[in-house]
Design an enzyme around this catalytic site. Structure first.
Site, short mmCIF file in Angstrom:
data_model
loop_
_atom_site.label_atom_id
_atom_site.label_comp_id
_atom_site.label_asym_id
_atom_site.label_seq_id
_atom_site.Cartn_x
_atom_site.Cartn_y
_atom_site.Cartn_z
CG ASN A 210 49.86 -9.30 -7.30
OD1 ASN A 210 48.92 -9.98 -6.93
ND2 ASN A 210 49.79 -7.96 -7.42
CG ASP A 306 49.74 3.84 -1.20
OD1 ASP A 306 48.64 3.52 -0.69
OD2 ASP A 306 50.82 3.29 -0.89
#
Ligand code: PMT
Length: 404
Positions: A210, A306
Site C-alpha cells: 500500500n 492481526d
C-alpha cells in the site's frame, strides 16, 4: 539502562588533580547508556594520559584545535554538533574564567562556543580559589547564561585545605547529567511502534502492498523519544532514516512484523500500531516469476495475523494504541476497531482526503478512547505525533518495575 541511553556526551577534562576521577566518570556516564567522547586540555594531560580515556571511551581523545589528524576524523565543529550534552569535569577556576570570556583559542573553548547542547560544569579547585570574588562572579555570569553546575563538594582537599571546591563524585555527576534528559512525559518508559507498509510477496519480483510512507509512525517514534521514552520502531520498507536514539528493526511482511513485535514487546509500557499492515497475503509464493496466462487471473489470498489485536490479547499487555485508516464512516468504523481489537485508544484518520493520511506530510485525526475523544485538526505529522504522545502520557498507568 538510564536516561542517557544513546545520548552523545562530550566530556572535557581540564588540568586539576581531580582529572583522575574523570576516568571513572566516563564509566558512570556509560552506565547510564551514554556514548562518550573525551577532550583533554594540555593541563589535563599533565595529570592523566590520553590513553586511559581512549581505552575507557573506545575513541581517540580530542586534544587540540589545530590537530590535522583529529580534524580529518571528527573536527571541532562536528564534535560540537555531535554532542547532546557537554560536560566539563573537572572545571578549573581558569576554565570558568575562559568560558566567561568566550575564548576559542583551545579545543574546549571552541567546542563549547560551537555547540547548542546543554553545558554541565563540575568545578574543582582550592577552597579559597572557589570562594574568591572573581570565581564567584564568573559563576554568576555562567549561571545567567544557562550553564548548569554539578557541585562542587565540600571537604578535605588535595592541597591540605578543608572547604568547598572538591569535584563532585563521578556517580553524582552522571546522575545529574541523566536527570537533564529525564523530565519528559514518557521518561523511563519503553515504547514499541510499528510504521510503514508491509509487502506480501507473490513471486520473486512482485508483491502486494500500500502507499504508506512511514512518516506518521516515524514522527511518533521521534515524539516519544523526545518525550524521554526508549523507543523501538518496527518498520516496513520505507525511504526514511530512523530518528535519533530510536532502535529500528526492519521487516518486510506482516508475519515478520508480528514476530518482531512479539520479540520486543516484553517490558514495553506502550505499543502504538501505526503500520499499514496488509490484511491478506498471497496463499502461496511462487518460486519463479509468474507468467502471463490468458486475459484474466485470479489470486488466492489468505488472512494475515492481526498484530495490534495479538498484542492487546497478551496476558501482560502494554497500553495499546491503534490507528484506523478509513475512507468513510470514520467514527463508526474506528469505534468498531477500538472495541473489536480491545484497544486503549484509536487514532482515526480519513484517508479519502488527499491532503492527509497515506504518503502526505500532514494529517488530521479523531482520537477516541473509552474516557473521551479529541479532534486534532490538520497539522504536520510531527505536530500530530506530539499531541498524540501527550494524550497517551496522561492515560498511561504507573510504570511496572523494570529489571535493568
Ligand atoms: O505511513 P504514512 O504515509 O505516514 O501514512 C500514515 C497512515 C495513513 C498509514 C497511518 O496514519 C494509519 O492510518 N495507519 C494505520 C493503517 C491501517 O492499516 O489501518 P487499518 O484501519 O487497516 O488497521 C487498524 C489497526 O490495526 C492499525 O493500527 C493497524 O496497524 C492494525 N493492523 C491492521 C492489520 C493487521 N493485520 N495488523 C494490524 O496490527
Amino acid at each position: 539502562m538510564g536516561h542517557l541511553f544513546k545520548r552523545r556526551v562530550v566530556l572535557a577534562v581540564c588540568g586539576g588533580i581531580a582529572a583522575y576521577k574523570s576516568a571513572e566518570l566516563v564509566r558512570r556516564l556509560q552506565d547510564h547508556g551514554a556514548e562518550v567522547r573525551v577532550i583533554m586540555t594540555h593541563g589535563a594531560r599533565e595529570f592523566v594520559t590520553p590513553l586511559t580515556f581512549q581505552a575507557l571511551s573506545g575513541h581517540p581523545v580530542h586534544r587540540s584545535l589545530l590537530d590535522e589528524e583529529a580534524e580529518r576524523g571528527m573536527g571541532h565543529i562536528e564534535l560540537a554538533r555531535w554532542a547532546d550534552l557537554v560536560v566539563i569535569a573537572p572545571a578549573t577556576a581558569d576554565c570558568l574564567a575562559r568560558l566567561v570570556a568566550g575564548r576559542a583559542d583551545d579545543l574546549l573553548g571552541a567546542v563549547v562556543l560551537a555547540s547548542g547542547a546543554p553545558l554541565l560544569v563540575a568545578p574543582a579547585m582550592n577552597q579559597q580559589m572557589w570562594k574568591s570574588p572573581a570565581t564567584q562572579a564568573n559563576l554568576a555570569v555562567l549561571r545567567d547564561r544557562g550553564v548548569l553546575f554539578a557541585g562542587p563538594d565540600s571537604g578535605d582537599q588535595a592541597c591540605g585545605d578543608i572547604g568547598p571546591g572538591r569535584m563532585l563524585e563521578p556517580a553524582a555527576i552522571a546522575q545529574q547529567a541523566g536527570a537533564l534528559f529525564a523530565s519528559g512525559t514518557l521518561a523511563g518508559r519503553r515504547v514499541l511502534i510499528t510504521a510503514g507498509p508491509t509487502r506480501e510477496p507473490l513471486d520473486p519480483v512482485r508483491y502486494i502492498s500500500n502507499h504508506s510512507s512511514g512518516r506518521m509512525g516515524y514522527a511518533l517514534a521521534r515524539a516519544a523519544s523526545e518525550a524521554g521514552a526508549r523507543v523501538t520502531l518496527v518498520s516496513g520498507p520505507v525511504q526514511l532514516d530512523a530518528p535519533e536514539r530510536v532502535e529500528r528493526i526492519d521487516v518486510t511482511t506482516a508475519q515478520q512484523m508480528l514476530d518482531a513485535c512479539l520479540e520486543h514487546i516484553g517490558d514495553c509500557d506502550l505499543f502504538i500500531a501505526c503500520a499499514a499492515v496488509a490484511d491478506y497475503r498471497p496463499a502461496s509464493v511462487q518460486e519463479q516469476k509468474i507468467k502471463k496466462q490468458g486475459d484474466a487471473m485470479t489470486l488466492s489470498l489468505t488472512r494475515n495475523p492481526d498484530i495490534v489485536a495479538t498484542v492487546a490479547g497478551l496476558e501482560h499487555r502494554p497500553f495499546v494504541v491503534g490507528f484506523a485508516a478509513e475512507t468513510e464512516k470514520l467514527r463508526e468504523h474506528a469505534e468498531g476497531k477500538l472495541l473489536a481489537k480491545k484497544l486503549d485508544m484509536i487514532i482515526a484518520n480519513d484517508v479519502s482526503d488527499s491532503r492527509i493520511g497515506f504518503n502526505s506530510d500532514d494529517n488530521a485525526a479523531l482520537l477516541l478512547s473509552p474516557d473521551g475523544e479529541r479532534e486534532i485538526p490538520l497539522c504536520s505529522k510531527d505536530q500530530l505525533a506530539r499531541i498524540v504522545v501527550e494524550e497517551i502520557a496522561t492515560r498511561l498507568p504507573e510504570p511496572a518495575p523494570h529489571s535493568s
